[in-house]
Design an enzyme around this catalytic site. Structure first.
Site, PDB file in Angstrom:
ATOM      1  N   SER A   5    -113.837  71.802-121.766  1.00 56.69           N
ATOM      2  CA  SER A   5    -114.530  72.291-120.578  1.00 56.69           C
ATOM      3  C   SER A   5    -113.746  73.457-120.002  1.00 56.69           C
ATOM      4  O   SER A   5    -112.520  73.535-120.168  1.00 56.69           O
ATOM      5  CB  SER A   5    -114.630  71.177-119.523  1.00 56.69           C
ATOM      6  N   TYR A  23    -111.323  64.800-114.385  1.00 56.08           N
ATOM      7  CA  TYR A  23    -111.952  65.570-115.456  1.00 56.08           C
ATOM      8  C   TYR A  23    -111.062  66.735-115.888  1.00 56.08           C
ATOM      9  O   TYR A  23    -111.020  67.087-117.065  1.00 56.08           O
ATOM     10  CB  TYR A  23    -113.309  66.085-114.969  1.00 56.08           C
TER      11      TYR A  23
END
Length: 279
Positions: free
Chosen positions: A166, A180
């Site tokens: 990501s 995350y």
């Protein structure tokens, strides 16, 4: 060799985790559309069967395996089943992931009480690390073992492993759940470590770092609430969140011989978000 010929993957096989929806489904569609035999895996058995039936109905060679990537033995079994069905493993997308819980800032810029480091639910931290980081490790571990032991389909040898990381592994996104960030940063470093280790076996390991795509991640807010999508769109230099079809060419590039001299790399596809907010 002609450029377009290097993108050919017909006759090869691919396994994709998190393939029932979103970016994982786009990966699976890409592999099937390009002529590969594909195993779609996901914890969502209903969605998995629905999408596999659709692809099979369109004439593509697909099979499924229900898989929780936090289950290491389950990952081993899914890869073993793929090899038994297709004679080897050429391509593996370690894609399954999730983003649960709030970031410390809401899309409107206000602070989110439950998203602060001292108030964030520790159970969500554990789940995020288990799925996003350890799940990627479990998947890549099983794939590497199969590629080393049996070679790829047709005895070609080698293989390509692609992890979904990501842009939050590279930059800080305050609206993204706190765990995350380190989970996806860990995936990026794991990719580099495995790329160096597996290069002698002609197994390439690379990462895709998506920015804001319209998927089910984060509870699918951008799909369900136009105001949320509008808030995200305003932060993107190219003006809007991406749709999953925009991932397909990059997936094919990394899966195919077009990227044959690339390993340990991270390809950012985020509409310019990492450059900073548009003025």
């Amino acid at each position: 060799m002609k450029a377009l010929d290097q993108f050919a993957i017909a006759g090869r096989s691919a396994l994709v985790t998190g393939a029932a929806s979103g970016i994982g489904l786009a990966y699976a569609e890409t592999m099937a559309e390009a002529g590969a035999s594909v195993t779609l895996t996901d914890i969502d058995a209903t969605g998995l069967e629905r999408e596999a039936a659709r692809l099979a109905g369109e004439g593509y060679a697909v099979r499924t395996a229900v898989l929780d990537v936090t289950d290491r033995a389950g990952c081993d079994a899914a890869v073993a089943g793929h090899v038994a069905a297709y004679g080897g493993l050429d391509i593996c997308f370690a894609n399954a992931g999730l983003g649960e819980g709030p970031g410390f800032v809401a899309p409107d810029g206000s602070r989110v009480e439950d998203g602060q480091v001292d108030t964030y639910d520790p159970a969500l931290w554990d789940r995020s690390i288990a799925i996003n980081l350890t799940g990627s490790y479990n998947t890549m571990r099983a794939a590497a073992r199969a590629m080393k032991a049996g070679g790829a389909s047709g005895g070609r040898g080698g293989g390509s492993i692609i992890a979904t990381a990501s842009n939050a592994g590279l930059i800080l996104e305050p609206i993204v759940p706190m765990p995350y960030h380190p989970a996806k940063a860990g995936v990026l470093h794991l990719v580099r470590a495995l790329a160096l280790e597996l290069a002698r076996f002609r197994i390439r390991v690379n990462a895709i770092a998506p920015g804001p795509f319209v998927t089910n991640i984060g509870g699918g807010w951008a799909k369900q609430d136009p105001a949320v999508k509008q808030a995200f769109d305003a932060t993107i230099p190219l003006g809007a969140m991406a749709e999953t079809y925009q991932m397909k060419p990059l997936a094919l590039y990394l899966a195919s011989d077009a990227s044959s001299f690339m390993t340990g790399s991270t390809l950012l596809i985020d509409g310019g978000v990492a450059l900073g907010p548009p003025r």
